[in-house]
Design an enzyme around this catalytic site. Structure first.
Site, PDB file in Angstrom:
ATOM      1  CD  GLU A 115     -44.980  25.987  39.279  1.00 32.86           C
ATOM      2  OE1 GLU A 115     -44.233  25.761  38.302  1.00 32.86           O
ATOM      3  OE2 GLU A 115     -44.682  26.742  40.220  1.00 32.86           O
ATOM      4  CE  LYS A 117     -41.325  18.802  32.787  1.00 33.37           C
ATOM      5  NZ  LYS A 117     -41.041  19.011  31.373  1.00 33.37           N
ATOM      6  CG  ASP A 119     -43.479  20.170  25.396  1.00 32.37           C
ATOM      7  OD1 ASP A 119     -42.311  20.100  25.832  1.00 32.37           O
ATOM      8  OD2 ASP A 119     -43.929  19.416  24.534  1.00 32.37           O
ATOM      9  CE1 TYR A 227     -39.063  27.172  35.749  1.00 34.39           C
ATOM     10  CE2 TYR A 227     -40.713  27.240  34.019  1.00 34.39           C
ATOM     11  CZ  TYR A 227     -39.435  26.951  34.435  1.00 34.39           C
ATOM     12  OH  TYR A 227     -38.527  26.438  33.551  1.00 34.39           O
ATOM     13  CE  LYS A 316     -42.314  14.447  30.660  1.00 39.74           C
ATOM     14  NZ  LYS A 316     -40.873  14.479  30.485  1.00 39.74           N
ATOM     15  CB  CYS A 410     -62.892   5.404  -7.237  1.00 36.72           C
ATOM     16  SG  CYS A 410     -63.769   5.231  -5.676  1.00 36.72           S
ATOM     17  CB  CYS A 413     -67.426   3.576  -7.691  1.00 40.99           C
ATOM     18  SG  CYS A 413     -66.625   5.122  -8.165  1.00 40.99           S
ATOM     19  CB  CYS A 428     -63.721   9.048  -6.466  1.00 37.63           C
ATOM     20  SG  CYS A 428     -65.113   8.253  -7.282  1.00 37.63           S
ATOM     21  CB  CYS A 434     -68.505   6.922  -5.857  1.00 34.01           C
ATOM     22  SG  CYS A 434     -67.320   6.236  -4.672  1.00 34.01           S
TER      23      CYS A 434
HETATM   24  O1  D41 Z   1     -43.381  24.406  33.157  1.00 38.81           O
HETATM   25  C1  D41 Z   1     -42.239  23.934  33.225  1.00 38.81           C
HETATM   26  N1  D41 Z   1     -41.707  23.359  32.167  1.00 38.81           N
HETATM   27  C2  D41 Z   1     -41.442  24.033  34.478  1.00 38.81           C
HETATM   28  C3  D41 Z   1     -40.086  23.743  34.436  1.00 38.81           C
HETATM   29  C4  D41 Z   1     -42.023  24.425  35.706  1.00 38.81           C
HETATM   30  N2  D41 Z   1     -43.359  24.735  35.774  1.00 38.81           N
HETATM   31  N3  D41 Z   1     -41.273  24.504  36.806  1.00 38.81           N
HETATM   32  C5  D41 Z   1     -39.944  24.229  36.790  1.00 38.81           C
HETATM   33  N4  D41 Z   1     -39.227  24.334  37.919  1.00 38.81           N
HETATM   34  C6  D41 Z   1     -37.932  24.058  37.924  1.00 38.81           C
HETATM   35  C7  D41 Z   1     -37.192  24.157  39.217  1.00 38.81           C
HETATM   36  C8  D41 Z   1     -37.974  23.581  40.331  1.00 38.81           C
HETATM   37  C9  D41 Z   1     -35.871  23.453  39.127  1.00 38.81           C
HETATM   38  C10 D41 Z   1     -36.957  25.613  39.481  1.00 38.81           C
HETATM   39  C11 D41 Z   1     -39.294  23.838  35.588  1.00 38.81           C
HETATM   40  C12 D41 Z   1     -37.910  23.578  35.641  1.00 38.81           C
HETATM   41  N5  D41 Z   1     -37.258  23.685  36.826  1.00 38.81           N
HETATM   42  C13 D41 Z   1     -37.095  23.186  34.498  1.00 38.81           C
HETATM   43  N6  D41 Z   1     -37.382  23.360  33.225  1.00 38.81           N
HETATM   44  C14 D41 Z   1     -36.367  22.873  32.491  1.00 38.81           C
HETATM   45  C15 D41 Z   1     -35.443  22.365  33.305  1.00 38.81           C
HETATM   46  C16 D41 Z   1     -35.890  22.572  34.568  1.00 38.81           C
END
Ligand code: D41
Length: 680
Positions: A115, A117, A119, A227, A316, A410, A413, A428, A434
């Site tokens: 998946e 992640k 932000d 999720y 990450k 400037c 020039c 300028c 220039c």
């Molecule tokens: O997209 C995310 N930030 C994300 C966060 C994700 N795709 N899956 C997540 N799955 C979990 C568990 C497995 C613990 C259910 C999470 C997070 N936790 C999570 N986000 C912030 C703290 C934990």
């Protein structure tokens, strides 16, 4: 009695219909009706509810923004704790993770759900009998804040689930986030209102969700992907994560479409690389990928340590923000004379590359962020854009730091520097006197959308300039083969190719040429409108600011830039030399201000790649055409970009000709070929 019943039936039907459209729009990402139609349904429901307040229910799509702001947030205890994720920063750590799981489960290969992640911030949504009853932040995982009144304002969160077999209790977890575009728009709005901009989409999402007044949250472009599960009815059961997500989707909860099943550590690595490549193109920020053991029985056998499951991990991406020191500030002069302060940084590795420069935009920005030479700052690299200084780390400032002011002369020039009222940019005043502006003007002239001189890139222009082979645009046409082959890194073949390309550029169009001159605020669309309106360069040159404003798309500012440009003798001289060198374009259409398409009506629909709607409209109007919003039997042509929607269908039904964007480009070059009259 009879009347009330039919009203309540209509209300029910409207709510159901609106919920279905929401599902198509937010979950399937495939709207099934035009926005105006949707708005009409919502208005009808609102009106009926105003007339019959007794029939309002809390799950009605009209009831998103509650009445009163809160005084404080109440606390919510998570009956099933909200766990956190362990992090990995390398391929090896993912291999270790996978190895441990295989050993524990005595399995050869594990299936994972990969998946993005997101932000944003983690949230828990509680549905009882399909109705949203609570939204809570994660907090410390055990207790969070009750933000129900705010999550209700997020349009992609259903107030009532759709579909069948919904368990009596369903708590889902997901991430609330702000898409990149919404974040940019919000920051623009914030700045216009004199409020502080948010440092990143995550902060903007968190700040928006932690508002006591839901009316504010309602204006923020937040959205969600779910999720995971929280507390659910005992009867509720699924075999694996991926099929659970499919079911949540069917019930109306948005699930990220990038989620995929992968096999083993190598599958994880491939997915990580795949999303890493795709990252900049995604409409939302992600800071890594998450891998979860797909099978629930396997998850259970793995259990969890401390507060994180042992069956999931986040890989990450390299950090996009780092700390470094501003060692100095240089000033660059651009094509339009804009002085841009650029921070010279102590080299720092950010998001996979070493960064040594960051733009500081202008003096106002430096003042606003209180940036000084010697300061420790946070730099961010987002996508392919130039690195930015996010903020100064004030706790690290010492008394050796120096304030910075842009120079009054400037740096290239020595001409005076001026600042237009209402503008943040210092410029300028040297114009083409220039050297910096000359050089940038040549780069622009040669660029793809301008004269498109193949092989003449920025580096080569710099080199020619330094070797004093060229001083202005016209000199390009005087370059000699003998001089060029002597240059470093220039083979005979590339010299010949370049000379052919330069020669080829002599055959052009008036609009391209006008654009190539690099006049301030004269983009491709404006250049085209000018060419269409005036028909010849002489007419454009002669026009005063007032006449220029008769051209669609040209306002007072652009008109002044144009008039100013042509009033400068050095500009006129260079243009004359270019034309003497043989640059030419086809003769204009019949008359000045040729309104070839007058009496013709166009409709524009869908997304065009190389024009905005308003640019396309201006182009057509410049040719005398009328542009309207709806297709009728009086429409001559519908111009259909990507995802054209119902207007193109209607055109088909009425037998109105539909033009693609390519056709449209051709039409702008040769409008006379498209003359038709509706009578035959
Ligand atoms: O997209 C995310 N930030 C994300 C966060 C994700 N795709 N899956 C997540 N799955 C979990 C568990 C497995 C613990 C259910 C999470 C997070 N936790 C999570 N986000 C912030 C703290 C934990």
């Amino acid at each position: 009695m009879q009347k009330t019943k039919s009203v309540s039936q209509r209300i029910d039907a409207l709510r159901k219909e609106i919920r279905e459209h929401n599902f198509h729009y937010y979950v399937e990402d495939d709207p099934d009706i035009p926005d105006v139609e949707y708005d009409r349904l919502l208005r009808e429901l609102e009106n009926l509810e105003v007339e019959n307040p007794g029939l309002i229910t809390i799950d009605s799509p009209t009831q998103r923004v509650g009445a009163e702001p809160l005084k404080v947030f109440s606390q919510v205890t998570h009956r099933v704790p909200m766990l956190s994720l362990s992090n990995a920063f390398s391929k090896e750590e993912i291999e270790t993770f996978d190895h441990r799981i295989r050993e524990n489960l005595e399995a050869d290969e594990i299936e994972y759900a990969g998946e993005p992640k997101l932000d944003g911030l983690a949230i828990s949504l509680r549905y009882e009998n399909g109705e949203l009853v609570q939204g809570a932040t994660r907090g410390d995982g055990a207790t969070g804040e009750n933000v129900t009144h705010n999550v209700r304002t997020i349009k992609s969160i259903p107030l009532k689930l759709r579909g069948t077999n919904i368990p009596p209790l369903l708590e889902v977890r997901g991430e609330i986030f702000m898409p990149k575009k919404g974040f940019d728009d919000l920051n623009t709005r914030q700045q216009k209102m004199g409020e502080k901009a948010f440092a990143n989409p995550r902060n903007a999402a968190a700040g928006s969700l932690r508002q006591l007044d839901p009316k504010i949250t309602a204006t923020r472009p937040l959205t969600i992907y779910v999720y995971a599960l929280g507390e659910v009815s005992e009867s509720f059961h699924f075999d694996d994560h991926f099929s659970l997500l499919q079911q949540l989707k069917k019930w109306g909860l948005p699930v990220c479409s990038e989620i995929q099943l992968v096999k083993g550590a190598s599958g994880c690595q491939k997915y990580y690389e795949y999303l890493g490549e795709k990252r900049n193109g995604l409409p939302y920020e992600i800071d890594g990928v998450v891998f979860k053991v797909n099978n629930y029985k396997q998850q259970q056998r793995m259990g969890f340590v401390a507060k994180a499951p042992r069956w999931a991990i986040a890989h990450k991406f390299p950090a996009q923000e780092e700390m470094t020191i501003i060692e100095g500030i240089d000033v660059q002069v651009g094509r339009t004379g804009a002085l841009t302060p650029v921070a010279r940084l102590k080299p720092v590795f950010v998001g996979g590359v070493t960064v040594t420069n960051a733009t500081l935009h202008n003096q106002d920005e430096i003042d606003r962020k209180d940036i000084r030479i010697g300061d420790t700052v946070i730099v961010r690299r987002a996508g392919d854009v130039i690195p930015q200084v996010v903020k100064v780390v004030l706790s690290k400032r010492d008394d050796k730091t120096k304030e910075f002011r842009l120079p009054q002369k400037c740096p290239v020039c020595d001409s005076d520097v001026f600042k237009d009222e209402g503008e943040a940019v210092n410029r300028c005043s040297g114009g083409l006197y220039c050297g910096a502006q000359q050089k940038e003007a040549i780069k622009h002239y040669a660029s793809r959308k301008a004269m498109d001189i193949d092989g003449l890139g920025d580096k080569l222009v710099e080199q020619f300039f330094e070797e004093k082979l060229i001083e202005n645009i016209a000199d390009l046409y005087k370059l000699e083969r003998d001089d060029l082959v002597k240059l470093e890194r220039m083979g005979e073949k590339s010299v010949d190719n370049l000379l052919v390309a330069i020669n080829k550029s002599k055959e052009t169009t008036l609009s391209r040429f006008l654009y190539s001159l690099g006049i301030r605020e004269v983009g491709e669309a404006t250049a085209m409108a000018l060419a269409n309106y005036f028909g010849s360069l002489d007419e454009v040159k002669k026009a005063d600011a007032e006449t220029l404003q008769k051209v669609p798309d040209v306002g007072p500012i652009v008109a002044n830039h144009l008039a100013h440009f042509f009033s400068q003798s050095h500009n006129v001289e260079v243009i004359e030399k270019i034309i003497e060198a043989g640059v030419h374009w086809p003769k204009p259409l019949a008359k000045t201000g040729a309104q070839v398409l007058d009496k013709m009506t166009f409709v524009i629909t869908g997304t065009l790649v190389s024009f905005s709607r308003s640019e396309a409209k201006a182009q057509l109007q410049a040719l005398g055409a009328k542009v309207t919003g709806s297709v009728s039997k009086n429409t001559n042509y519908v111009i259909a970009g990507a995802d054209p929607g119902s207007k193109a269908d209607k055109a088909d039904k009425l037998g109105v000709k539909v033009l693609s964007e390519d056709d449209f480009n051709h039409l702008l070059q040769a409008p006379q070929e498209y003359l038709v009259s509706l009578d035959g």
